[in-house]
Design a protein around this motif. Structure first.
Motif, PDB file in Angstrom:
ATOM      1  N   TRP A 189      23.192  31.834  46.919  1.00 27.83           N
ATOM      2  CA  TRP A 189      24.295  32.566  47.714  1.00 27.83           C
ATOM      3  C   TRP A 189      23.718  34.125  48.062  1.00 27.83           C
ATOM      4  CZ3 TRP A 189      28.369  31.401  50.879  1.00 27.83           C
ATOM      5  CH2 TRP A 189      29.131  32.614  51.087  1.00 27.83           C
ATOM      6  N   ARG A 248      28.239  31.248  60.328  1.00 29.03           N
ATOM      7  CA  ARG A 248      29.434  31.693  60.615  1.00 29.03           C
ATOM      8  C   ARG A 248      30.223  30.640  59.746  1.00 29.03           C
ATOM      9  NH1 ARG A 248      32.091  35.164  64.092  1.00 29.03           N
ATOM     10  NH2 ARG A 248      34.308  34.606  64.379  1.00 29.03           N
ATOM     11  N   GLY A 249      31.464  31.268  58.989  1.00 29.40           N
ATOM     12  CA  GLY A 249      32.280  30.442  58.191  1.00 29.40           C
ATOM     13  C   GLY A 249      31.628  29.917  56.780  1.00 29.40           C
ATOM     14  N   LEU A 250      30.568  29.923  56.607  1.00 28.31           N
ATOM     15  CA  LEU A 250      29.905  29.399  55.405  1.00 28.31           C
ATOM     16  C   LEU A 250      30.653  30.194  54.035  1.00 28.31           C
ATOM     17  CD1 LEU A 250      28.245  27.402  54.002  1.00 28.31           C
ATOM     18  CD2 LEU A 250      26.464  29.387  53.899  1.00 28.31           C
ATOM     19  N   THR A 251      31.397  29.345  53.290  1.00 31.95           N
ATOM     20  CA  THR A 251      31.857  30.088  52.087  1.00 31.95           C
ATOM     21  C   THR A 251      30.901  29.634  51.025  1.00 31.95           C
ATOM     22  OG1 THR A 251      33.163  28.043  51.594  1.00 31.95           O
ATOM     23  CG2 THR A 251      34.090  29.595  53.002  1.00 31.95           C
ATOM     24  N   ARG A 252      31.120  30.383  49.657  1.00 35.06           N
ATOM     25  CA  ARG A 252      30.269  29.780  48.665  1.00 35.06           C
ATOM     26  C   ARG A 252      30.629  28.314  48.071  1.00 35.06           C
ATOM     27  NH1 ARG A 252      29.033  34.040  43.887  1.00 35.06           N
ATOM     28  NH2 ARG A 252      28.003  32.703  42.445  1.00 35.06           N
ATOM     29  N   GLU A 253      31.927  28.077  48.208  1.00 35.67           N
ATOM     30  CA  GLU A 253      32.486  26.804  47.749  1.00 35.67           C
ATOM     31  C   GLU A 253      31.651  25.745  48.481  1.00 35.67           C
ATOM     32  OE1 GLU A 253      36.510  24.165  47.422  1.00 35.67           O
ATOM     33  OE2 GLU A 253      36.446  26.301  47.522  1.00 35.67           O
ATOM     34  N   ALA A 254      31.611  25.897  50.012  1.00 43.38           N
ATOM     35  CA  ALA A 254      30.890  25.106  50.910  1.00 43.38           C
ATOM     36  C   ALA A 254      29.519  24.779  50.451  1.00 43.38           C
ATOM     37  CB  ALA A 254      31.255  25.432  52.229  1.00 43.38           C
TER      38      ALA A 254
END
Length: 103
Positions: free
Chosen positions: A61, A69-75
């Motif tokens: 991370w 765009r929109g990538l989260t750490r959870e994803a």
């Protein structure tokens, strides 16, 4: 083409249909160290086979360059689990080598 520049210490990782570019820059490693503790301890844990998925996800991370765009750490974490350790190992090994030896 991955877009990863090996001369800059970058690595490419295919996760969830996206090619992510990782670079262990000074700023990225400082952020990772703030979260995970000393980098030498992280390398030692890896050498002993004691690196957790959360360690890997945190390191990746912090090393992400221009994440989608929109990538989260959870994803990212879910994509790491879906990919499996065999696919992650070469990239992780490369980042750990950068930590130990520099560019």
């Amino acid at each position: 083409m991955s877009g990863a520049n090996s001369a800059r210490g970058e690595a490419a990782l295919e996760l969830g249909g996206e090619t992510l570019r990782l670079r262990p820059s000074f700023a990225a490693l400082v952020a990772a160290e703030d979260e995970l503790g000393p980098l030498f301890d992280l390398v030692d844990r890896a050498a002993e086979g004691k690196l957790s998925l959360s360690d890997i996800a945190a390191l990746f991370w912090h090393c992400l360059v221009d994440p989608p765009r929109g990538l989260t750490r959870e994803a990212l974490g879910e994509a790491i689990v879906d990919a499996g350790l065999a696919k992650l190992s070469p990239v992780l090994r490369g980042i750990l080598k950068q930590i130990l030896g520099g560019r």
